[in-house]
Design a protein around this motif. Structure first.
Motif, PDB file in Angstrom:
ATOM      1  N   TYR A  89      45.424  48.614  23.560  1.00 22.83           N
ATOM      2  CA  TYR A  89      46.482  48.450  24.638  1.00 22.83           C
ATOM      3  C   TYR A  89      46.281  46.824  25.210  1.00 22.83           C
ATOM      4  CZ  TYR A  89      49.536  52.065  22.580  1.00 22.83           C
ATOM      5  OH  TYR A  89      49.857  53.178  21.789  1.00 22.83           O
ATOM      6  N   ASN A  90      47.384  45.982  25.850  1.00 23.31           N
ATOM      7  CA  ASN A  90      46.628  45.158  26.946  1.00 23.31           C
ATOM      8  C   ASN A  90      47.612  45.776  28.100  1.00 23.31           C
ATOM      9  OD1 ASN A  90      46.063  42.717  25.007  1.00 23.31           O
ATOM     10  ND2 ASN A  90      48.057  43.222  24.866  1.00 23.31           N
ATOM     11  N   VAL A  91      46.087  45.865  28.632  1.00 21.92           N
ATOM     12  CA  VAL A  91      46.529  46.832  30.389  1.00 21.92           C
ATOM     13  C   VAL A  91      46.514  45.859  30.991  1.00 21.92           C
ATOM     14  CG1 VAL A  91      46.071  48.534  31.783  1.00 21.92           C
ATOM     15  CG2 VAL A  91      45.775  49.065  29.499  1.00 21.92           C
ATOM     16  N   LYS A  92      47.656  45.594  32.320  1.00 23.16           N
ATOM     17  CA  LYS A  92      47.631  45.055  33.053  1.00 23.16           C
ATOM     18  C   LYS A  92      47.462  45.872  34.651  1.00 23.16           C
ATOM     19  CE  LYS A  92      50.934  40.976  31.590  1.00 23.16           C
ATOM     20  NZ  LYS A  92      52.098  41.028  31.668  1.00 23.16           N
ATOM     21  N   ALA A  93      46.392  46.149  35.342  1.00 25.22           N
ATOM     22  CA  ALA A  93      46.357  47.333  36.173  1.00 25.22           C
ATOM     23  C   ALA A  93      46.056  46.855  38.008  1.00 25.22           C
ATOM     24  CB  ALA A  93      44.318  47.718  35.943  1.00 25.22           C
ATOM     25  N   PHE A  94      46.962  47.115  38.306  1.00 21.96           N
ATOM     26  CA  PHE A  94      47.059  46.829  39.592  1.00 21.96           C
ATOM     27  C   PHE A  94      46.929  47.839  40.645  1.00 21.96           C
ATOM     28  CE2 PHE A  94      50.176  43.124  38.550  1.00 21.96           C
ATOM     29  CZ  PHE A  94      50.195  43.807  36.911  1.00 21.96           C
ATOM     30  N   CYS A  95      46.392  47.067  41.655  1.00 21.15           N
ATOM     31  CA  CYS A  95      46.447  47.806  43.126  1.00 21.15           C
ATOM     32  C   CYS A  95      46.136  47.122  44.713  1.00 21.15           C
ATOM     33  CB  CYS A  95      44.687  49.145  42.784  1.00 21.15           C
ATOM     34  SG  CYS A  95      43.079  46.958  43.080  1.00 21.15           S
TER      35      CYS A  95
END
Lengths: 245, 224, 639
Positions: free
Chosen positions: C58-64
């Motif tokens: 999957y294409n994951v866009k991760a935010f923190c």
């Protein structure tokens, strides 16, 4: 008590910064260093000025966010502490405290005392991992690891990624950081497989990002809040030599 | 190989290997020097043997290259290290963690280099160009290096320069020795202190050994 | 009646997860690369999910909000991570772990979820070890275990006192590997401000770039929240200063129902508050209770130095009240017992708000070396902060806000009531009922992230394989962005005189006093009106200095405090509504004659799931009835 502060203020990444003097009355020895800064910020806001921006999060010495260069030393005086663990008991009434951000080409200032440490992320991305897909792992006890090795790996793994090593090093070298990860993974049979590639790629990335080279000065080790030793750098050097053959 | 030498560690390995090579050479050189104490005849004989031995003529260019490589790469590494911190600290207090020598290797190296120029111009070049007194060794006329050296050691300024330079050399070695070992990856938690101890001992022996001769000859001349 | 459908698979408890895995729909590998998943929060749950989902393609866009995923507050979990490996041959099993968690949670968790968490726990340990986590080992080279609060087996894996840090770094290394592989894109230094819902499905988020101040739109086929707990609502807590409930609250505002908001664990062994400037309370690991004995003087207001109080004048109140478990009773019990002693006037220290945790006996018996090996770094931490050497005199400890069992309501697939919006780790309500056992948080987070979500999200995404990339220029994105911009603008515009922190402190005090370790009808009512007043004052008196288009830490804090006002109201409402005591939720009106928590199972054996009905309207309560088919509901006794 009353203290004098000299703090690096810089509006934004591309603006010119400078040291600004503050006097702060009513500081208590019971405060932590960061609580003293909180207190300074409260007085600044109440005076209508902008507070000093600095990074912090867990405030218990484990997240690696805090990153202040205090009176000439990363994380200030005291062995094996982070800035958030520094207490105002280390200072006396009337002291002047100089607070600067980490200084390194690879850590540009974002604002005031906040620097951009994403260079560490890029180094990690270059190979700071074991390529073990979720679901592919064997039973945890199938590979016994001698306790001494596991303990040594743990010592290296304790790295917070705070960047004090870079800040302390006269060469702004990231070798202690890189070696901690390479050493940790090289000591474990799970990670040993990829050691050569890992060493080669992480070092290449470190060089590319503008960190200096290690000249075995040892300032990093003296300032590391987790007491990580430069013997890990020797292991990194070995891994690098091995990677050439 | 290009990634190897292109990497910072690769460059440092070159500094380390060339440095350790020079460290070994210093010991050999010192042994030869110490034959001065055995008197004119022995020293001149050894010097003559050194001057005519084919092995030495092979080693000499190697040594020169080693030295140049050491200087060149050290300067290169130092330069890139400076570039890694364009904005210096307002206040930097390295008290905690490091020796003065470790932070000033390039300066020490430069001072040693300056001495080396003086040294080479006052001995080696004169010897090579034939501008030296002659002496009789076992019936053969050879250059009287003993006379040349001891004459030098009668000059106060020269002796002082020599001694100070050897002090710097000692400092340079005190860090350089274990630093080179560390760069080669030959150190670990257990060996680290041993290398440091060995390196310190070695640098004291080398520095003191070299200092001994000028002081000895100077005092011999001027005390009586 | 209900918008709640837990979607618990049928069949025997032990087979539910296996049969569910066999029946969920799959997304084929070629299609996965066409699907974007937004993942907010990169602590242990988020990082594990990012690495797993990335590995799957999957294409994951991760935010923190931090500069790096490695800094998430999972790092602060000290004591360990549970698994049912039974390496000690002490009778442990998946069922027993399940049973302990259900019982520890005081029968307010969903059986199926808890059993699944116990099932995947073993796999989690395997995965973490393979990722290079240096768990403690004994001289054989095999993994070591220790026992941990509230259970009678040794099933806790640990890495000195830094287990959370090491587990997170393991998961983080998996995440960055996927960043390098191009499957995960990291967006650090972002605060999530809004969830974007299109045609009833979560399709994106609005974020604020914390460096440039830019308000950004990001889209995906699904949104996963792994944003942790909201314990900082008390201002002083064991959490990181930056931990907050705003992402979960944003989801709640957009329709995700909030489960058991008042279930907050108060950790018994924190360092007591030292002064008024204090920004947080530092946790001392629960593992200390394995060897440390908790006591107060038998005399009220005994001001003698602890070392000069003789043995027979000490009240080891946990051992006295709970002989079977002694100092190892669960956290809620230990916390309340400490409060009881302090309220009764036996507390120690200047404020009388602390009790002793004493290692004198353990050091005498096992030697200083052994104690140092187990707890060296914790002792050192205590010494650094307090200046007291715990090898020589007892530590002082007091309870502190810690972990929120409550959170976004999710079904068995970890999906909230907004389709396509998932919540994992501490941000959901699912596994710990009314009280969490020690070393259960890392277990749940890693399990959710590595092994559960990657399966269940596929079932949802299988419908979306023909949906192309979600464009960010639609009206829903524009509206959500505008909402965020308006609120940011309003905060900047107040231009009052008081700092954001001063409001947060006052809110924290209200919550600690009235919705903390003990709650009462009157107190909660009072709290609700105090919160309403405080909120009003905030909107006329707060000062947010600086500019919106720069780093502005005050603005970040202000945004979070605004959400805390509303969340605090809901917590009080939930606590009011639940007139029983259970786990960490202690209603003074509902206690046994001995002062223990009194559950009322006939009336309150449900998950309270609150639906947001828009600003100004009251929340609506939905109840998910809990069925216990595999455990016998008992009064939770640790005597």
């Amino acid at each position: 008590m009353k203290i004098k502060l000299k703090i690096w203020r810089q509006e934004s990444p591309d603006s010119k910064g400078g040291l600004v003097d503050y006097e702060l009355d009513g500081v208590s020895k019971e405060m932590s260093f960061l609580e003293m800064l909180d207190y300074l910020n409260t007085t600044l806001i109440e005076r209508g000025e902008e507070p000093v921006a600095f990074e912090h999060d867990c405030r218990e010495g484990i997240c690696g966010c805090c990153s202040l260069f205090i009176n000439g030393r990363p994380h200030g005086v005291g062995a094996e502490i982070t800035t958030c663990e520094l207490r105002m008991t280390a200072f006396e009434n009337g002291n002047t405290i100089v607070i600067e951000p980490w200084r390194a080409k690879a850590f540009p200032v974002i604002r005031d005392l906040i620097v951009d440490r994403s260079a560490f992320e890029k180094i990690m991305q270059a190979g700071g991992f074991i390529s073990a897909n979720a679901g592919a792992a064997p039973e945890a006890n199938s590979i016994p690891i001698p306790k001494e090795l596991a303990d040594e790996a743990f010592d290296a793994a304790a790295c917070l990624g705070c960047g004090a090593c870079v800040a302390a090093c006269p060469n702004a070298s990231a070798m202690l950081f890189v070696s901690a990860k390479i050493s940790q993974l090289a000591l474990l049979p799970q990670g040993e497989v990829e050691t050569k590639r890992r060493a080669r790629d992480m070092i290449a990335k470190m060089d590319e990002l503008g960190f200096g080279a290690c000249s075995n000065i040892g300032a990093c080790e003296a300032e590391c809040p987790k007491g990580i030793e430069i013997s890990h750098i020797a292991r990194l050097n070995r891994a690098f030599v091995a990677s050439a053959f | 190989m290009s990634t190897f030498l292109g990497a910072s560690i690769g460059r440092k390995l070159i500094v380390a290997v060339s440095g350790l090579f020079l460290i070994l050479f210093l010991a050999v050189h010192l042994v030869v020097n110490l034959t001065l104490l055995a008197g004119q005849e022995t020293y001149n004989m050894v010097a003559h043997w050194m001057g005519t031995n084919p092995a030495v003529s092979v080693i000499q260019p190697v040594l020169t290259v080693g030295l140049l490589v050491h200087i060149g790469y050290s300067a290169y590494v130092s330069l890139s290290n400076w570039r890694a911190r364009p904005q210096p600290y307002y206040w930097s207090d390295p008290a905690g963690g490091s020796t003065w020598a470790s932070r000033n290797m390039l300066l020490l190296g430069g001072l040693i280099l300056a001495f080396l120029v003086l040294h080479i111009s006052s001995f080696s070049i004169r010897v090579k160009l034939g501008d030296a007194p002659m002496a009789d060794i076992g019936g053969v006329m050879t250059k009287d290096l003993y006379a040349m050296v001891t004459a030098r050691f009668e000059l106060g300024w020269y002796v002082l320069t020599y001694v100070v330079a050897m002090f710097f050399l000692g400092l340079h070695l005190a860090h350089g020795f274990h630093s080179g070992i560390q760069t080669l990856g030959l150190s670990d938690g257990t060996w680290r202190n041993r290398w440091v101890l060995l390196g310190t001992g070695y640098s004291i022996v080398i520095a003191a050994g070299y200092m001994l001769l000028p002081i000895y000859f100077f005092l011999r001349t001027h005390s009586g | 009646m209900s918008i709640l459908d837990a979607k618990i698979p049928s069949g025997p408890l032990a087979d539910k997860w296996a049969s569910h895995k066999n029946s969920v729909r799959l997304v084929n590998p070629a299609n996965r690369s066409r699907l974007d998943i937004i993942l907010v929060g990169t602590g242990l749950a988020g990082a594990a999910a990012a690495s797993s989902l990335g590995e799957m393609g999957y294409n994951v866009k991760a935010f923190c909000f931090q500069d790096s995923p490695r800094r998430a507050h999972s790092v602060a979990a000290q004591g360990g991570i549970n698994a049912a490996k039974n390496y000690r041959n002490d009778g442990d099993s998946v069922f027993r772990l399940f049973h302990d968690v259900i019982k520890g949670g005081d029968y307010r968790a969903r059986e199926a979820n808890v059993h699944r968490a116990a099932e995947v726990s073993n796999q989690t340990i395997d995965q973490l070890v393979a990722s290079g986590v240096p768990f403690a080992r004994d001289y054989s080279g095999y993994l070591d275990n220790r026992s941990f609060g509230g259970v009678q087996v040794s099933r806790t894996f640990y890495a000195k006192g830094q287990t959370g840090q090491q587990c997170l770094l393991g998961a983080y290394s998996g995440l960055i590997r996927q960043v390098a592989a191009g499957k995960v894109t990291m967006y650090p230094r972002r605060d999530m401000l809004e969830v974007v819902v299109i045609d009833g499905k979560a399709r994106g988020i609005i974020t604020r770039n914390l460096v440039t101040g830019e308000v950004e739109r990001h889209s995906g086929h699904a949104v996963v929240l792994a944003t942790g707990g909201y314990g900082t609502i008390y201002y002083l807590s064991t959490l990181a200063v930056g931990s907050n409930g705003s992402a979960a609250w944003a989801a709640h505002r957009k329709g995700a129902v909030f489960g058991n908001p008042s279930f907050v664990q108060i950790h018994p062994t924190s360092m007591p508050q030292l002064n008024d400037y204090q920004a947080k309370l530092t946790l001392m690991s629960e593992s200390l209770r394995n060897d440390g004995r908790i006591w107060v003087p038998k005399e009220k207001e005994d001001k003698r130095h602890p070392n000069s109080i003789p043995e027979d004048e000490r009240d080891y109140y946990l051992e006295r009240r709970y002989p079977a478990f002694g100092n190892l009773v669960p956290r809620d019990v230990a916390s309340r017992a400490a409060k009881e002693r302090c309220d009764a006037g036996y507390g120690v220290g200047d404020t009388g708000l602390s009790v002793y945790l004493d290692f004198g006996g353990a050091i005498e018996k096992q030697g200083k070396k052994a104690i140092e090996n187990k707890y060296g770094n914790l002792f050192e931490m205590y010494r650094k902060i307090t200046g007291i050497n715990p090898y020589e005199e007892p530590m002082r400890i007091y309870p502190a806000g810690h972990y929120t069992m409550g959170g976004l309501w999710v079904d068995y697939n970890l999906m909230t009531t907004v389709p396509g919006l998932f919540a994992i780790g501490e941000s959901n309500f699912s596994d710990h009922g009314a009280n969490r056992l020690g070393a259960g948080s890392l277990m749940q987070c890693a399990g959710d992230g590595y092994f559960i979500l990657p399966v269940t999200i596929g079932d949802y995404l299988a419908d979306d394989i023909r949906t192309s990339r979600i464009p960010v220029d639609g009206p829903e994105f524009a509206a959500a962005e505008q909402e965020a911009r308006d609120r940011l603008g309003r905060l900047m515009a107040v231009d009052g005189k008081q700092t954001v922190t001063s409001f947060h402190k006052r809110l924290g005090k209200i919550m600690w006093d009235h919705c903390g370790m003990a709650r009462s009808e009157a107190g909660l009512q009072e709290a609700r009106s105090l919160i309403a007043d405080l909120k009003e004052e905030f909107w006329s008196e707060v000062k947010v200095p600086g500019r919106q288009d720069r780093v502005n830490q005050e603005l970040e804090k202000a945004w979070r405090v605004v959400d805390f006002f509303e969340l605090a109201q809901l917590m009080c409402r939930d606590a009011l509504d639940r007139k029983e005591s259970c786990g960490a939720h202690f209603r003074e009106e509902s206690q046994t004659p001995e002062g223990e928590a009194q559950r009322i199972d006939d009336e309150y054996s449900y998950v309270a799931a609150w639906e947001h009905k828009g600003a100004g309207s009251d929340h609506v309560l939905h109840k998910e009835q809990l069925e216990f088919e595999n455990v016998e509901i008992k009064e939770r006794s640790y005597k």
